[in-house]
Enzyme design. Structure first.
Site, PDB file in Angstrom:
ATOM      1  N   LYS A  37       0.129   4.212  -0.288  1.00 56.18           N
ATOM      2  CA  LYS A  37      -0.530   5.414   0.274  1.00 56.18           C
ATOM      3  C   LYS A  37      -0.259   6.610  -0.657  1.00 56.18           C
ATOM      4  O   LYS A  37      -0.143   6.419  -1.861  1.00 56.18           O
ATOM      5  CB  LYS A  37      -0.045   5.677   1.696  1.00 56.18           C
ATOM      6  CG  LYS A  37      -0.109   4.428   2.580  1.00 56.18           C
ATOM      7  CD  LYS A  37       0.005   4.754   4.028  1.00 56.18           C
ATOM      8  CE  LYS A  37       0.153   3.457   4.814  1.00 56.18           C
ATOM      9  NZ  LYS A  37      -0.098   3.616   6.217  1.00 56.18           N
ATOM     10  N   GLY A  49       2.061   2.072  10.672  1.00 57.13           N
ATOM     11  CA  GLY A  49       3.014   3.173  10.533  1.00 57.13           C
ATOM     12  C   GLY A  49       3.679   3.574  11.834  1.00 57.13           C
ATOM     13  O   GLY A  49       4.307   4.629  11.915  1.00 57.13           O
ATOM     14  N   GLY A  75       4.745   1.155   4.794  1.00 59.64           N
ATOM     15  CA  GLY A  75       6.086   1.736   4.680  1.00 59.64           C
ATOM     16  C   GLY A  75       7.102   0.842   3.981  1.00 59.64           C
ATOM     17  O   GLY A  75       7.848   1.312   3.105  1.00 59.64           O
ATOM     18  N   ASN A  98       0.875  -1.174   0.000  1.00 55.82           N
ATOM     19  CA  ASN A  98       0.000   0.000   0.000  1.00 55.82           C
ATOM     20  C   ASN A  98       0.911   1.222   0.000  1.00 55.82           C
ATOM     21  O   ASN A  98       1.480   1.571   1.028  1.00 55.82           O
ATOM     22  CB  ASN A  98      -0.891  -0.018   1.253  1.00 55.82           C
ATOM     23  CG  ASN A  98      -1.721   1.252   1.386  1.00 55.82           C
ATOM     24  OD1 ASN A  98      -1.810   2.037   0.434  1.00 55.82           O
ATOM     25  ND2 ASN A  98      -2.319   1.459   2.549  1.00 55.82           N
TER      26      ASN A  98
HETATM   27  C1  PEP Z   1      -0.987   0.048   5.895  1.00 60.36           C
HETATM   28  O1  PEP Z   1      -1.044   1.237   5.682  1.00 60.36           O
HETATM   29  O2  PEP Z   1      -1.857  -0.683   5.438  1.00 60.36           O
HETATM   30  C2  PEP Z   1       0.121  -0.465   6.707  1.00 60.36           C
HETATM   31  C3  PEP Z   1       0.073  -1.701   7.134  1.00 60.36           C
HETATM   32  O3  PEP Z   1       1.158   0.404   6.939  1.00 60.36           O
HETATM   33  P1  PEP Z   1       2.562   0.062   7.650  1.00 60.36           P
HETATM   34  O4  PEP Z   1       3.064  -1.220   7.058  1.00 60.36           O
HETATM   35  O5  PEP Z   1       3.437   1.231   7.311  1.00 60.36           O
HETATM   36  O6  PEP Z   1       2.285  -0.058   9.107  1.00 60.36           O
END
Ligand code: PEP
Length: 247
Positions: A11, A171, A231, A9
């Site tokens: 984002k 995150g 991330g 993802n």
């Molecule tokens: C996400 O945004 O779906 C997620 C799991 O982010 P991260 O891996 O950065 O915690």
């Protein structure tokens, strides 16, 4: 047997040049027989990504989809439009959309339904906040979120992907332990089993600070069928290590 799915993802990150470099590095480093791999990219870059991943094992995903099929919904993107750009998956109900855009369980369920109707597989996110976990409400929250999707989608539920993403782990660098994650995944699996005879084939991903160091242990849990990665999906080597852990 179901194949594990590792979905990135991105984002609201990326640039034309950065996306190209990232995808080229991923394609160069993918194992010969990878698990299923997808990247969920900002909608504006779908055309670029469609060309970059053409003919490769990387599937394309979107980060959201409208609950409507077409019409006067300024700013929205329909599932049919996503399909035109080769989109296979759409994340629905990510906690950032629930939190910053007021998305309700019912809206998320409706988005999942519209996506399915157009041949886009929804990755339905559920997860509790830290306050809810500390109040002992984790099960109640995730079951309520998933129940809305089951209620709206009936037998089509076997076509969805579920992602358990504890909000406190997204995150933040805090990951649910493999045991904590498995416990919730087992609850979700039982709920899916009660709704569908095909529940065993539904993939339940874990998401929340999954990285190269913790992926193997999380992915070895019996009800964890892949990961939704934020991330760490932006760095080719980290994402490739997670993919390798899912083999
Ligand atoms: C996400 O945004 O779906 C997620 C799991 O982010 P991260 O891996 O950065 O915690």
């Amino acid at each position: 047997m179901k194949k594990e799915l590792i979905a990135g993802n991105w984002k609201m990150n990326g640039s034309l040049a950065g996306n190209e470099a990232l995808v080229k590095a991923l394609l160069a480093g993918l194992p010969a027989q990878p698990c299923e791999v997808a990247v969920c990219v900002p909608a504006l870059y779908l055309a670029q990504l469609q060309a970059l991943v053409a003919g490769s094992p990387i599937e394309l995903g979107a980060q959201d989809v409208s609950m409507h099929e077409s019409g006067a919904y300024t700013g929205e993107l329909s599932a049919a439009m996503l399909r035109e750009f080769g989109v296979r998956y759409a994340i629905v109900g990510h906690s950032e959309r629930r939190q910053y855009h007021g998305e309700t369980d019912q809206l998320v369920a409706a988005k999942a339904k519209t996506a399915l109707a157009s041949g886009v597989t929804p990755i339905v996110c559920v997860g509790e906040t830290l306050a809810q976990r500390e109040a002992g409400k984790t099960e109640e929250v995730v079951k309520r979120q998933l129940a809305a999707v089951i209620h709206t989608n009936g037998h089509c539920i076997s076509e969805i992907v579920v992602a358990y993403e504890p909000v406190w782990a997204i995150g933040t660098g805090k990951t649910a332990s493999p045991e904590q994650a498995q416990q919730v995944h087992a609850v979700l699996r039982a709920q899916l089993k009660a709704a569908s005879a095909q529940a065993e084939r539904i993939r339940i991903l874990y998401g929340g600070s999954m990285n190269a160091a913790n992926a193997a242990q999380l992915l070895s849990q019996p009800d964890i069928d892949g990961g939704l990665i934020g991330g760490a999906s932006l760095k080719a080597q980290d994402f490739l290590s997670i993919i390798a852990a899912a083999l």
